[in-house]
Design an enzyme around this catalytic site. Structure first.
Site, PDB file in Angstrom:
ATOM      1  N   SER A 186       0.876  -1.178   0.000  1.00 12.98           N
ATOM      2  CA  SER A 186       0.000   0.000   0.000  1.00 12.98           C
ATOM      3  C   SER A 186       0.906   1.219   0.000  1.00 12.98           C
ATOM      4  CB  SER A 186      -0.919   0.000   1.222  1.00 12.98           C
ATOM      5  OG  SER A 186      -1.800  -1.096   1.180  1.00 12.98           O
ATOM      6  N   LYS A 201      -6.267   1.934  -3.728  1.00  8.92           N
ATOM      7  CA  LYS A 201      -6.161   1.138  -2.499  1.00  8.92           C
ATOM      8  C   LYS A 201      -6.394   2.009  -1.267  1.00  8.92           C
ATOM      9  CE  LYS A 201      -4.722  -1.889   0.609  1.00  8.92           C
ATOM     10  NZ  LYS A 201      -5.515  -3.048   1.044  1.00  8.92           N
ATOM     11  N   LYS A 203      -1.742   4.693   8.242  1.00  9.70           N
ATOM     12  CA  LYS A 203      -0.878   5.088   7.134  1.00  9.70           C
ATOM     13  C   LYS A 203      -1.681   5.249   5.846  1.00  9.70           C
ATOM     14  CE  LYS A 203       0.729   2.315   4.394  1.00  9.70           C
ATOM     15  NZ  LYS A 203       1.249   1.159   3.666  1.00  9.70           N
TER      16      LYS A 203
END
Length: 305
Positions: free
Chosen positions: A101, A176, A245
């Site tokens: 990611s 994503k 994150k």
């Protein structure tokens, strides 16, 4: 005669990378693995199959397609560069597939470095967590040239049942992050709904059943609440810090595009607060504990007399 099957390498044999590499082995690919944890790659080769590389350069020299399954773009950059990095051993016309990611702009910069070294870099992050990694049913987002997708499709198909091309390199990492933003929002609102219902006198398990038969259904109601929250297991395999994150990446894209995001910003702040409050090493499903602390009750606990 069919062309020889391309050799693949996978860097990052963690909770997700291990079952993904195992799916490649099971599909008949010649697989080389590497992990920063000493002995992890050798353990995989012994228990599952394939070969263990001592360095990323060695893995690259033995692979036509190189997959990375790592926590951050910064770590991806570290494994690419350096005397023992991927680029030091990259074969001509090899493909680097970043399944982490990542930050879209960072990925685009790394793709330029790979191109300068004679290869192609694309991004193909996944959704579905450890359970779907084990069964090879991940949802894969793809960013990069169409021709490269067809080249890597057989390997990706061993790991996922859904492969969706979303645009140029970097675009899959953007998608994503946005997917996880929606998932994170659905999780929080579902937890709050269960807390409200429990305080009213409803059974949280029944609440989940009704949501799953109604319009409130989402991935969390189907695959997280009973399994990891109400069970008090909090062990889905995806870290709270990684969710924070990814939400930061999504909000960064919002800032770059000048898109107002009042709800998304609050969502990110709540997840970040949970990370600070609960401490390091928490599973992302443990964010429910923050909502419980705010409400002063625990989901599933019997009401006090």
């Amino acid at each position: 005669m069919s062309a020889p099957q391309e050799r693949v390498g996978l860097i990052g044999i963690g909770s997700m990378g291990w079952p993904m590499a195992a799916r490649l082995v099971q599909a008949g690919f010649s697989v080389t693995v590497f992990d920063a944890v000493p002995g992890q790659a050798a353990k995989f080769a012994q228990e599952v199959g394939g070969q263990a590389a001592v360095t990323c350069a060695e893995l690259a020299a033995q692979s036509d397609i190189i997959f990375t399954m790592l926590p951050t773009s910064a770590i991806v950059e570290q494994v690419l560069n350096g005397e023992q990095g991927v680029l030091a051993g990259l074969r001509p016309d090899s493909v680097v597939v970043d399944m982490s990611s990542g930050v879209p702009a960072h990925t685009q910069r790394l793709a330029q470095a790979v191109a300068a070294a004679g290869g192609v870099m694309v991004d193909a992050p996944v959704s579905g967590g450890v359970p779907r990694a084990r069964t090879g049913e991940l949802a894969i987002m793809y960013g990069g040239p169409a021709a490269t997708l067809e080249r890597v499709r057989p390997a990706l198909s061993s790991m996922g049942t859904s492969i969706t091309a979303v645009g140029e390199v970097g675009s899959a990492h953007a998608m994503k992050a946005l997917n996880n933003l929606v998932s994170a929002g659905g999780f929080l609102i579902g937890v709050e709904a269960m807390l409200i219902g429990q305080q009213f006198g409803l059974d949280p398990n029944v609440i989940v059943d009704v949501l799953n038969a109604s319009t409130g259904m989402n991935n969390s109601t189907q695959k997280k609440f009973k399994q990891f929250v109400l069970s008090r297991q909090f062990n889905s395999g995806f870290g709270l810090d990684l969710m924070v994150k990814d939400l930061g990446i999504a909000l960064g894209i919002a800032t770059d595009t000048g898109t107002p995001t009042p709800f998304a910003s609050l969502c990110r702040e709540l997840w970040a607060s949970a990370g600070k409050t609960l401490g390091k090493g928490q599973d992302h499903t443990a964010v429910a504990r923050l909502s419980e602390q705010l409400a002063g009750v625990e989901l599933g606990a019997k009401p006090k007399d």
